[in-house]
Motif scaffolding. Structure first.
Motif, short mmCIF file in Angstrom:
data_model
loop_
_atom_site.label_atom_id
_atom_site.label_comp_id
_atom_site.label_asym_id
_atom_site.label_seq_id
_atom_site.Cartn_x
_atom_site.Cartn_y
_atom_site.Cartn_z
N GLY A 152 0.71 -1.24 -0.26
CA GLY A 152 -0.14 -0.14 0.09
C GLY A 152 0.83 1.23 0.03
N THR A 153 2.13 1.49 0.72
CA THR A 153 2.48 2.75 1.07
C THR A 153 3.51 2.70 -0.47
OG1 THR A 153 4.26 1.44 1.81
CG2 THR A 153 2.92 2.44 3.32
N GLN A 154 3.95 1.74 -1.06
CA GLN A 154 4.59 1.85 -2.30
C GLN A 154 5.89 2.59 -2.12
OE1 GLN A 154 1.49 3.39 -5.34
NE2 GLN A 154 1.60 1.09 -5.94
N ASP A 155 6.48 2.29 -1.07
CA ASP A 155 7.77 2.48 -0.91
C ASP A 155 8.68 1.36 -0.05
OD1 ASP A 155 10.04 4.38 -0.52
OD2 ASP A 155 9.29 5.44 1.12
N PRO A 168 8.51 -4.17 0.97
CA PRO A 168 7.58 -5.02 1.75
C PRO A 168 6.36 -5.37 0.92
CG PRO A 168 7.08 -2.63 2.18
CD PRO A 168 8.46 -2.65 1.28
N VAL A 169 5.89 -6.39 1.04
CA VAL A 169 4.61 -7.30 0.61
C VAL A 169 3.75 -7.51 1.62
CG1 VAL A 169 3.64 -9.00 -0.85
CG2 VAL A 169 5.77 -7.95 -1.44
N ASP A 170 2.59 -7.18 1.86
CA ASP A 170 1.70 -7.82 2.82
C ASP A 170 0.32 -7.40 2.53
OD1 ASP A 170 0.89 -8.89 5.23
OD2 ASP A 170 1.28 -7.02 6.38
N GLU A 174 -5.71 -9.38 0.14
CA GLU A 174 -6.93 -8.58 0.55
C GLU A 174 -6.91 -7.41 -0.32
OE1 GLU A 174 -7.31 -5.08 3.94
OE2 GLU A 174 -6.31 -6.97 4.61
N GLU A 175 -7.87 -7.44 -1.24
CA GLU A 175 -8.01 -6.61 -2.50
C GLU A 175 -8.82 -5.31 -2.00
OE1 GLU A 175 -7.76 -9.34 -6.33
OE2 GLU A 175 -9.75 -8.76 -5.75
N GLY A 176 -8.32 -4.30 -2.79
CA GLY A 176 -9.19 -3.23 -2.28
C GLY A 176 -8.26 -1.91 -2.30
N ARG A 177 -8.86 -0.80 -1.52
CA ARG A 177 -8.46 0.58 -1.33
C ARG A 177 -6.86 0.39 -0.93
NH1 ARG A 177 -10.88 5.91 -0.30
NH2 ARG A 177 -9.18 7.43 0.36
N ARG A 178 -5.78 1.32 -1.34
CA ARG A 178 -4.59 1.60 -0.83
C ARG A 178 -4.29 2.74 -0.85
NH1 ARG A 178 -5.57 -3.21 -0.21
NH2 ARG A 178 -3.87 -5.07 -0.07
N ASP A 179 -3.90 3.43 0.45
CA ASP A 179 -3.55 4.92 0.20
C ASP A 179 -1.90 5.00 0.12
OD1 ASP A 179 -5.94 5.99 0.77
OD2 ASP A 179 -5.83 5.38 2.90
N ALA A 180 -1.51 5.47 -1.04
CA ALA A 180 -0.27 5.34 -1.25
C ALA A 180 0.27 7.02 -1.45
CB ALA A 180 0.01 4.91 -2.70
N VAL A 181 1.73 7.20 -1.35
CA VAL A 181 2.38 8.26 -1.38
C VAL A 181 3.03 8.38 -2.76
CG1 VAL A 181 3.92 9.92 -0.74
CG2 VAL A 181 2.31 8.68 0.82
N PHE A 182 2.86 9.30 -3.68
CA PHE A 182 3.42 9.30 -5.08
C PHE A 182 3.87 10.42 -5.36
CE2 PHE A 182 2.48 9.12 -9.88
CZ PHE A 182 4.05 8.93 -10.14
N LEU A 183 5.04 11.10 -5.67
CA LEU A 183 5.54 12.37 -5.73
C LEU A 183 5.11 13.17 -4.46
CD1 LEU A 183 4.56 12.67 -9.61
CD2 LEU A 183 6.77 12.00 -8.52
N GLY A 184 5.38 12.63 -3.45
CA GLY A 184 5.10 13.44 -2.17
C GLY A 184 3.42 13.77 -1.97
N LYS A 189 -5.10 4.19 -4.64
CA LYS A 189 -5.16 3.02 -5.84
C LYS A 189 -5.81 2.06 -5.19
CE LYS A 189 -0.90 4.97 -7.39
NZ LYS A 189 0.86 4.50 -7.92
N PHE A 190 -5.78 0.85 -5.98
CA PHE A 190 -6.85 -0.23 -5.67
C PHE A 190 -5.86 -1.47 -5.93
CE2 PHE A 190 -9.96 3.06 -5.92
CZ PHE A 190 -10.55 2.87 -4.85
#
Length: 245
Positions: A152-155, A168-170, A174-184, A189-190
């Protein structure tokens, strides 16, 4: 969900400085593999969903497409695309991917680059594509790889010295919403599993004809910052399919 982060001025300015935004397909680490999955465009009617700056639309026109329509939810992205595009066979329309609703047999090829991880219902997208794609038509797209989206964090996870320790992969299943940080910036994303992507295509009338987890183009490994670390885990998934019937 119809997220339009790219019309946020600050985010758009950051994205516009991205290497692939400035240099186009030549700076896209997956392009050398994606173009191998693309069909012969000569004389074809092409739809590009989430076309962004229009790089793939321009490429399709250069390869002989009869007509190319690029759709995107971001007016700022489309404005840049129109500026860059000189081929009369290419047009652009503001439209969310969830609103795609063209007449049957409108297109011979549908492409999309890094858009479908922004929508929760991939099945709905496939049905909409199937409705407007001619029988035997090609559907080729890229998405962020499920290994990339799962946590989810995409870092990266960093060691005490600040070095990239591991990815990290976890919560993979569990499909669904992820709150990522992209370009600050925070971006929604889903996450979807590989099984979901492939089985959804099969259940909506497509035959999968190609699948690639691309490694970066070797020439970019030392010219694009951070690109060498892309050899440590898959960031993207490329899929080619044909409409049956």
């Amino acid at each position: 969900m119809k997220e339009n982060k790219y019309d946020d001025q600050k985010f758009f300015e950051e994205y516009s400085r991205f290497p692939r935004s400035v240099e186009g397909l030549s700076a896209a680490g997956e392009w050398h593999e994606l173009k191998k999955l693309l069909p012969n465009f000569t004389g074809k009617r092409v739809l590009d969903i989430g076309c962004g700056f229009g790089w793939h639309c321009i490429y399709a026109a250069e390869q002989g497409a009869a007509s190319v329509l690029g759709t995107d939810i971001s007016e700022k992205m489309l404005a840049v695309a129109r500026e860059k595009t000189h081929a009369p066979s290419v047009s652009y329309q503001r439209m969310a991917m969830e609103d795609i609703a063209f007449a049957q047999d409108s297109f011979d090829v549908v492409i999309s680059s890094l858009a479908f991880h922004y929508t929760p219902d991939f099945g709905d997208i496939c049905r909409r594509v199937g409705d407007c794609l001619a029988a035997g038509g090609d559907f080729v797209f890229s998405v962020e790889h499920p290994v990339f989206t799962a946590y989810g964090t995409q870092d990266w996870s960093y060691d005490p010295a600040g070095n990239r320790d591991h990815w990290p992969v976890d919560r993979y299943f569990e499909e669904g919403r992820r709150d990522a940080v992209f370009l600050g910036e925070h971006v929604t994303k889903f996450h979807k599993t590989l099984t979901t992507y492939l089985n959804t295509l099969l259940k909506t009338g497509f035959a999968v004809t190609g699948l690639v987890e691309p490694q970066p183009e070797p020439g970019l490994l030392d010219t694009v910052p951070g690109m060498r670390d892309e050899l440590r885990r898959p960031m993207m998934l490329l899929v080619a399919a044909k409409k049956q019937g």
